[in-house]
Design a protein around this motif. Structure first.
Motif, PDB file in Angstrom:
ATOM      1  N   ILE A  76     -13.347  22.206 -45.422  1.00  0.00           N
ATOM      2  CA  ILE A  76     -12.943  23.025 -44.272  1.00  0.00           C
ATOM      3  C   ILE A  76     -13.238  22.289 -42.968  1.00  0.00           C
ATOM      4  O   ILE A  76     -12.434  22.315 -42.036  1.00  0.00           O
ATOM      5  N   SER A  77     -14.391  21.618 -42.904  1.00  0.00           N
ATOM      6  CA  SER A  77     -14.804  20.923 -41.676  1.00  0.00           C
ATOM      7  C   SER A  77     -13.835  19.807 -41.304  1.00  0.00           C
ATOM      8  O   SER A  77     -13.611  19.548 -40.118  1.00  0.00           O
ATOM      9  N   VAL A  78     -13.271  19.144 -42.317  1.00  0.00           N
ATOM     10  CA  VAL A  78     -12.318  18.064 -42.046  1.00  0.00           C
ATOM     11  C   VAL A  78     -11.000  18.622 -41.524  1.00  0.00           C
ATOM     12  O   VAL A  78     -10.380  18.063 -40.617  1.00  0.00           O
ATOM     13  N   VAL A  79     -10.586  19.742 -42.085  1.00  0.00           N
ATOM     14  CA  VAL A  79      -9.278  20.311 -41.738  1.00  0.00           C
ATOM     15  C   VAL A  79      -9.324  21.119 -40.443  1.00  0.00           C
ATOM     16  O   VAL A  79      -8.351  21.138 -39.671  1.00  0.00           O
ATOM     17  N   LYS A  80     -10.438  21.772 -40.157  1.00  0.00           N
ATOM     18  CA  LYS A  80     -10.524  22.710 -39.042  1.00  0.00           C
ATOM     19  C   LYS A  80     -10.084  22.136 -37.695  1.00  0.00           C
ATOM     20  O   LYS A  80      -9.310  22.782 -36.976  1.00  0.00           O
ATOM     21  N   PRO A  81     -10.516  20.919 -37.283  1.00  0.00           N
ATOM     22  CA  PRO A  81     -10.079  20.401 -35.979  1.00  0.00           C
ATOM     23  C   PRO A  81      -8.585  20.111 -35.905  1.00  0.00           C
ATOM     24  O   PRO A  81      -8.040  19.928 -34.811  1.00  0.00           O
ATOM     25  N   GLY A 141     -10.584  10.538 -28.386  1.00  0.00           N
ATOM     26  CA  GLY A 141     -11.506  11.583 -27.971  1.00  0.00           C
ATOM     27  C   GLY A 141     -10.931  12.977 -27.945  1.00  0.00           C
ATOM     28  O   GLY A 141     -11.576  13.903 -27.422  1.00  0.00           O
ATOM     29  N   GLU A 142      -9.747  13.196 -28.495  1.00  0.00           N
ATOM     30  CA  GLU A 142      -9.164  14.542 -28.528  1.00  0.00           C
ATOM     31  C   GLU A 142      -9.702  15.373 -29.690  1.00  0.00           C
ATOM     32  O   GLU A 142      -9.663  16.603 -29.639  1.00  0.00           O
ATOM     33  N   ILE A 143     -10.172  14.701 -30.730  1.00  0.00           N
ATOM     34  CA  ILE A 143     -10.630  15.395 -31.933  1.00  0.00           C
ATOM     35  C   ILE A 143     -12.011  14.874 -32.308  1.00  0.00           C
ATOM     36  O   ILE A 143     -12.266  13.669 -32.279  1.00  0.00           O
ATOM     37  N   SER A 144     -12.906  15.784 -32.647  1.00  0.00           N
ATOM     38  CA  SER A 144     -14.221  15.400 -33.155  1.00  0.00           C
ATOM     39  C   SER A 144     -14.489  16.192 -34.425  1.00  0.00           C
ATOM     40  O   SER A 144     -14.183  17.389 -34.498  1.00  0.00           O
ATOM     41  N   PHE A 145     -15.033  15.518 -35.408  1.00  0.00           N
ATOM     42  CA  PHE A 145     -15.302  16.141 -36.701  1.00  0.00           C
ATOM     43  C   PHE A 145     -16.791  16.456 -36.812  1.00  0.00           C
ATOM     44  O   PHE A 145     -17.634  15.581 -36.659  1.00  0.00           O
ATOM     45  N   ASP A 146     -17.094  17.714 -37.074  1.00  0.00           N
ATOM     46  CA  ASP A 146     -18.471  18.158 -37.273  1.00  0.00           C
ATOM     47  C   ASP A 146     -18.593  18.619 -38.726  1.00  0.00           C
ATOM     48  O   ASP A 146     -18.313  19.778 -39.052  1.00  0.00           O
ATOM     49  N   ILE A 147     -18.955  17.679 -39.610  1.00  0.00           N
ATOM     50  CA  ILE A 147     -18.974  17.973 -41.039  1.00  0.00           C
ATOM     51  C   ILE A 147     -20.142  18.901 -41.365  1.00  0.00           C
ATOM     52  O   ILE A 147     -21.294  18.616 -41.044  1.00  0.00           O
TER      53      ILE A 147
END
Length: 461
Positions: A376-381, A229-235
């Motif tokens: 970008i969405s995958v890398v950003k978090p 739960g530390e990382i969530s991906f918002d594609i």
């Protein structure tokens, strides 16, 4: 293959000569190497975004503006490789990065002044490199520098990196501790672990994973971070048009004004420190190529430090105006260079020629990662973890590089103190302490060593 075909193919590889350089165009002179393209999309694309949190947190840019600045810097870097044809995988002067970040953040307020400092640093390095290239003094100057000073500079980068990760910016680490630790452990194991390096020779899967550089650490952090739960991906889907004009208005000296003369004097010592790292990177990259050249007599590589310095100077000069992101425009991305050279050494069936392998890793300069929202969405978090991981591994690598440079206990002590002073105090204070230690304590009397043996020692040190 007939002699005519061989000569034609060699002409395509050599490109179009101009002065001491060679222009090589993608797909004409630089062939596509699928294995390197796939790695580059994941590793080069993702790793380059580590500067985004720095630009956001310390320089006041928005996320989109940070992407635009990094895209401009990468475009200059890739265009330089195509235009000048130097046989190195170009990248950041990584050991200088923590020193520069500490110097700028602790000495200048957020806003235009910090970008002016980076402009001054880029122009300072360009001027130093150009001067030593045109005069031919570079190798003699490096030979004259004591080993304790060279080691101290690299120790300083290591100490500064650890201080940035675990002291000054520890909150960044504490936001995603499990993910960060996972990334660090995986990256350390696959990059530096002696048992795993031995296993690489016997296991193709381990060898393939190890050759991906920082990517295994990113992937592990993403999986573990999502599970805890530390990382969530918002594609997000679609294409991004980076705000280049708005970014240039905030960072370019053409908009915010040129650095004052006093600023050039303030950054001069740090620019020279960066130049010492440039020299070390050239030696490192050249030795990798020399060790593999015997296996590839079909692709002879011409190495010339004076020529390389001109290319680095030109790249830093352009970057100072359009993308002041010092120390982004360095000689070598060591990890990528090692991966490409290793594949090149394996034969033409893996990599047709060295420069094609490098160009493919950089995906021929196409800025896909900065335009494609899904990527970008995958890398950003993971950007905060990427920054922490890069600094921590930089520290580890710098310690490994610096330690063998000194042979005596007293030299080691002097080098560590010099490194600490560079990391924790202003550059002029560090230089004063370094001079005292080197001359009064270690007994290094300044002298010019002109013999061929001295030049060889400069390459070894």
């Amino acid at each position: 293959m007939s002699e005519r075909d061989v000569n034609s193919e060699r002409s395509n590889v050599n490109g179009w000569r101009w002065g001491p350089f060679s222009l090589r165009l993608p797909l004409l002179h630089l062939k596509a190497v699928p294995s390197q393209i796939l790695q580059g999309l994941g590793v080069a694309g993702g790793t380059s975004l580590i500067m985004a949190p720095v630009m956001i947190g310390y320089f006041g840019l928005t996320f989109e503006e940070a992407l635009a600045l990094i895209m401009l810097a990468n475009t200059i870097l890739c265009a330089s490789f195509i235009l000048f044809g130097e046989p190195f995988a170009p990248g950041m002067l990584t050991p200088a990065f923590p020193l520069v970040l500490t110097f700028i953040v602790s000495g200048y307020p957020e806003g235009p002044e910090r970008f002016q400092v980076m402009t001054a640093l880029s122009l300072g390095l360009a001027a130093i490199a150009l001067f030593f290239s045109l005069t031919g003094l570079s190798r003699r100057v490096m030979a004259a520098l004591p080993a304790a000073l060279k080691a101290g500079i690299i120790f300083g980068a290591a100490i500064s990196a650890l201080d940035r990760v675990f002291v000054k910016d520890v909150a960044l680490f504490e936001q995603q501790p499990i993910s960060a630790i996972t990334a660090l452990v995986v990256a350390l194991l696959f990059t530096f672990s002696a048992p795993i390096q031995q296993l690489r020779a016997r296991n193709r899967i381990v060898d393939a994973v190890s050759s991906l550089g920082l990517l295994p650490g990113f992937v592990a952090a993403g999986i573990v971070g999502a599970l805890v739960g530390e990382i969530s991906f918002d594609i997000r889907w679609g294409w991004l048009l980076p705000p280049v004009a708005e970014t240039l208005a905030k960072v370019s000296p053409l908009s915010i004004g040129w650095p004052p003369l006093t600023m050039y004097l303030e950054v001069l010592p740090l620019a020279f420190v960066a130049y010492v790292i440039v020299f070390g990177d050239f030696v490192t990259g050249a030795e990798m190529i020399k060790s593999a050249q015997a296996a590839r007599p079909d692709d002879p590589i011409d190495l010339n430090f004076e020529r390389t310095q001109i290319a680095v100077a030109a790249r830093n000069g352009v970057s100072a105006v359009l993308a002041p992101l010092f120390p982004f425009q360095g000689v070598l991305w060591t990890g990528v260079h090692a991966v490409v050279v290793q594949a090149w050494q394996s034969g033409r069936h893996k990599v047709v020629d060295l420069r094609s392998g490098i160009a493919s890793y950089y995906v021929f300069g196409l800025p896909l990662i900065y335009l494609c929202w899904p990527m970008i969405s995958v890398v950003k978090p993971l950007m905060g973890i990427a920054l922490m991981l890069t600094l921590a591994l930089t520290a580890f690598a710098c310690f490994m590089v610096a330690a063998p440079l000194v042979k005596k206990p007293l030299e080691m002590v002097c080098a560590l103190v010099i490194g600490y002073m560079l990391a924790m105090f202003d550059v002029w204070t560090a230089i004063a302490v370094a001079l005292f230690l080197l001359v009064a304590v270690n007994g290094n009397v300044p002298r010019w060593r002109r013999s061929d043996r001295a030049v060889a020692e400069a390459g070894e040190n």
